[in-house]
Motif scaffolding. Sequence first.
Motif, PDB file in Angstrom:
ATOM      1  N   LEU A 196      19.510  70.168  28.458  1.00 43.71           N
ATOM      2  CA  LEU A 196      19.988  70.323  29.832  1.00 43.71           C
ATOM      3  C   LEU A 196      19.233  71.438  30.549  1.00 43.71           C
ATOM      4  CD1 LEU A 196      23.818  69.737  29.414  1.00 43.71           C
ATOM      5  CD2 LEU A 196      22.016  68.115  29.965  1.00 43.71           C
ATOM      6  N   GLY A 197      18.841  72.480  29.811  1.00 44.43           N
ATOM      7  CA  GLY A 197      18.022  73.536  30.403  1.00 44.43           C
ATOM      8  C   GLY A 197      16.666  73.012  30.845  1.00 44.43           C
ATOM      9  N   LEU A 198      16.053  72.169  30.019  1.00 45.21           N
ATOM     10  CA  LEU A 198      14.763  71.572  30.384  1.00 45.21           C
ATOM     11  C   LEU A 198      14.875  70.706  31.629  1.00 45.21           C
ATOM     12  CD1 LEU A 198      13.423  70.515  26.866  1.00 45.21           C
ATOM     13  CD2 LEU A 198      12.459  72.275  28.358  1.00 45.21           C
ATOM     14  N   LEU A 199      16.020  70.059  31.788  1.00 48.01           N
ATOM     15  CA  LEU A 199      16.249  69.205  32.951  1.00 48.01           C
ATOM     16  C   LEU A 199      16.711  70.004  34.174  1.00 48.01           C
ATOM     17  CD1 LEU A 199      18.049  66.232  31.157  1.00 48.01           C
ATOM     18  CD2 LEU A 199      15.675  66.312  31.954  1.00 48.01           C
ATOM     19  N   GLY A 200      16.971  71.283  33.976  1.00 46.12           N
ATOM     20  CA  GLY A 200      17.405  72.144  35.076  1.00 46.12           C
ATOM     21  C   GLY A 200      18.843  71.941  35.500  1.00 46.12           C
ATOM     22  N   VAL A 201      19.674  71.402  34.600  1.00 43.41           N
ATOM     23  CA  VAL A 201      21.065  71.133  34.951  1.00 43.41           C
ATOM     24  C   VAL A 201      22.060  71.873  34.064  1.00 43.41           C
ATOM     25  CG1 VAL A 201      20.595  68.905  36.028  1.00 43.41           C
ATOM     26  CG2 VAL A 201      21.101  69.006  33.576  1.00 43.41           C
ATOM     27  N   GLY A 202      21.591  72.844  33.294  1.00 44.59           N
ATOM     28  CA  GLY A 202      22.495  73.615  32.455  1.00 44.59           C
ATOM     29  C   GLY A 202      23.368  74.524  33.294  1.00 44.59           C
ATOM     30  N   ARG A 203      24.633  74.548  32.999  1.00 47.46           N
ATOM     31  CA  ARG A 203      25.550  75.426  33.719  1.00 47.46           C
ATOM     32  C   ARG A 203      26.672  75.834  32.777  1.00 47.46           C
ATOM     33  NH1 ARG A 203      29.276  74.054  38.968  1.00 47.46           N
ATOM     34  NH2 ARG A 203      29.903  76.189  39.377  1.00 47.46           N
ATOM     35  N   ARG A 204      27.136  77.081  32.925  1.00 43.17           N
ATOM     36  CA  ARG A 204      28.220  77.601  32.087  1.00 43.17           C
ATOM     37  C   ARG A 204      29.092  78.498  32.946  1.00 43.17           C
ATOM     38  NH1 ARG A 204      28.347  78.848  26.393  1.00 43.17           N
ATOM     39  NH2 ARG A 204      26.188  78.205  26.276  1.00 43.17           N
ATOM     40  N   GLN A 205      30.404  78.421  32.727  1.00 43.49           N
ATOM     41  CA  GLN A 205      31.347  79.322  33.381  1.00 43.49           C
ATOM     42  C   GLN A 205      32.271  79.912  32.330  1.00 43.49           C
ATOM     43  OE1 GLN A 205      33.319  76.737  36.224  1.00 43.49           O
ATOM     44  NE2 GLN A 205      32.034  77.499  37.889  1.00 43.49           N
ATOM     45  N   SER A 206      32.584  81.197  32.472  1.00 39.08           N
ATOM     46  CA  SER A 206      33.528  81.864  31.589  1.00 39.08           C
ATOM     47  C   SER A 206      34.673  82.417  32.416  1.00 39.08           C
ATOM     48  CB  SER A 206      32.851  83.011  30.836  1.00 39.08           C
ATOM     49  OG  SER A 206      33.829  83.744  30.106  1.00 39.08           O
ATOM     50  N   ALA A 207      35.885  82.194  31.925  1.00 38.27           N
ATOM     51  CA  ALA A 207      37.081  82.754  32.556  1.00 38.27           C
ATOM     52  C   ALA A 207      37.622  83.910  31.730  1.00 38.27           C
ATOM     53  CB  ALA A 207      38.136  81.669  32.730  1.00 38.27           C
ATOM     54  N   GLY A 208      36.835  84.387  30.762  1.00 37.40           N
ATOM     55  CA  GLY A 208      37.288  85.492  29.916  1.00 37.40           C
ATOM     56  C   GLY A 208      38.391  85.046  28.968  1.00 37.40           C
ATOM     57  N   LEU A 209      39.271  85.969  28.642  1.00 38.21           N
ATOM     58  CA  LEU A 209      40.348  85.675  27.700  1.00 38.21           C
ATOM     59  C   LEU A 209      41.564  85.152  28.459  1.00 38.21           C
ATOM     60  CD1 LEU A 209      39.901  88.726  25.307  1.00 38.21           C
ATOM     61  CD2 LEU A 209      38.916  86.428  25.136  1.00 38.21           C
ATOM     62  N   ALA A 210      41.376  84.024  29.130  1.00 35.04           N
ATOM     63  CA  ALA A 210      42.384  83.413  29.991  1.00 35.04           C
ATOM     64  C   ALA A 210      42.914  82.130  29.361  1.00 35.04           C
ATOM     65  CB  ALA A 210      41.764  83.098  31.348  1.00 35.04           C
ATOM     66  N   THR A 211      43.986  81.607  29.939  1.00 27.87           N
ATOM     67  CA  THR A 211      44.500  80.293  29.549  1.00 27.87           C
ATOM     68  C   THR A 211      43.759  79.225  30.362  1.00 27.87           C
ATOM     69  OG1 THR A 211      46.205  80.245  31.261  1.00 27.87           O
ATOM     70  CG2 THR A 211      46.790  81.284  29.143  1.00 27.87           C
ATOM     71  N   VAL A 212      43.946  77.969  29.997  1.00 32.09           N
ATOM     72  CA  VAL A 212      43.350  76.869  30.759  1.00 32.09           C
ATOM     73  C   VAL A 212      43.869  76.912  32.196  1.00 32.09           C
ATOM     74  CG1 VAL A 212      43.254  74.354  31.019  1.00 32.09           C
ATOM     75  CG2 VAL A 212      42.949  75.364  28.768  1.00 32.09           C
ATOM     76  N   LYS A 213      45.163  77.116  32.350  1.00 28.89           N
ATOM     77  CA  LYS A 213      45.753  77.171  33.694  1.00 28.89           C
ATOM     78  C   LYS A 213      45.130  78.293  34.512  1.00 28.89           C
ATOM     79  CE  LYS A 213      50.123  77.553  36.107  1.00 28.89           C
ATOM     80  NZ  LYS A 213      50.939  78.656  36.398  1.00 28.89           N
ATOM     81  N   GLU A 214      44.989  79.486  33.917  1.00 27.68           N
ATOM     82  CA  GLU A 214      44.387  80.615  34.627  1.00 27.68           C
ATOM     83  C   GLU A 214      42.930  80.331  34.988  1.00 27.68           C
ATOM     84  OE1 GLU A 214      47.024  84.212  32.588  1.00 27.68           O
ATOM     85  OE2 GLU A 214      45.172  83.519  31.614  1.00 27.68           O
TER      86      GLU A 214
END
Length: 167
Positions: free
Chosen positions: A139-157
């Motif tokens: 995905l990095g080679l295709l230029g579409v890699g993406r990541r998000q972190s919400a830290g030590l949160a719940t799914v709802k948070e």
Amino acid sequence: MAQSGPDFSMADFLGAISATVRPGPARPVVVHADELEELPADQVHNPTRLLIAGRLPTTTFEIFRQTIPPGLSSDMQRHHHETVHYVISGEGHSEIEDDTETWSTGDFIYTPPWTWHRHYNDSTERPVEFLTIENSRLLGLLGVGRRQSAGLATVKEARERFEEDPR
């Protein structure tokens, strides 16, 4: 031919491979345990330790050895790539969107693309060790890699923080 799932057939898969397959020239073919490179803590966003087999000449996937200390967890995150964790040792559970699944040594954990997930070490005495394989390089080679972190949160948070409609 099914690529995966209940209709997948190893015989069909192997039968579809050309009779002539030339050996690949990529090297090294072995990266020893003491050659794994630790990702800096500021790139990990959680209390786990990630060692990468970065010298392997893979072009589509990345391989890590991940350690979750006793009683701790990874961060709540999502990314465009698929991930498979093989549990080398330990036991715990994972939240993957609205599902919670337990696992232990020898199990595989699959994280689909763009799903909120977090992995927990349920032991207060022993670390969890994963072999983690993800198709992030592709995905990095295709230029579409993406990541998000919400830290030590719940799914709802995490959903609220990133302004999603709750399920």
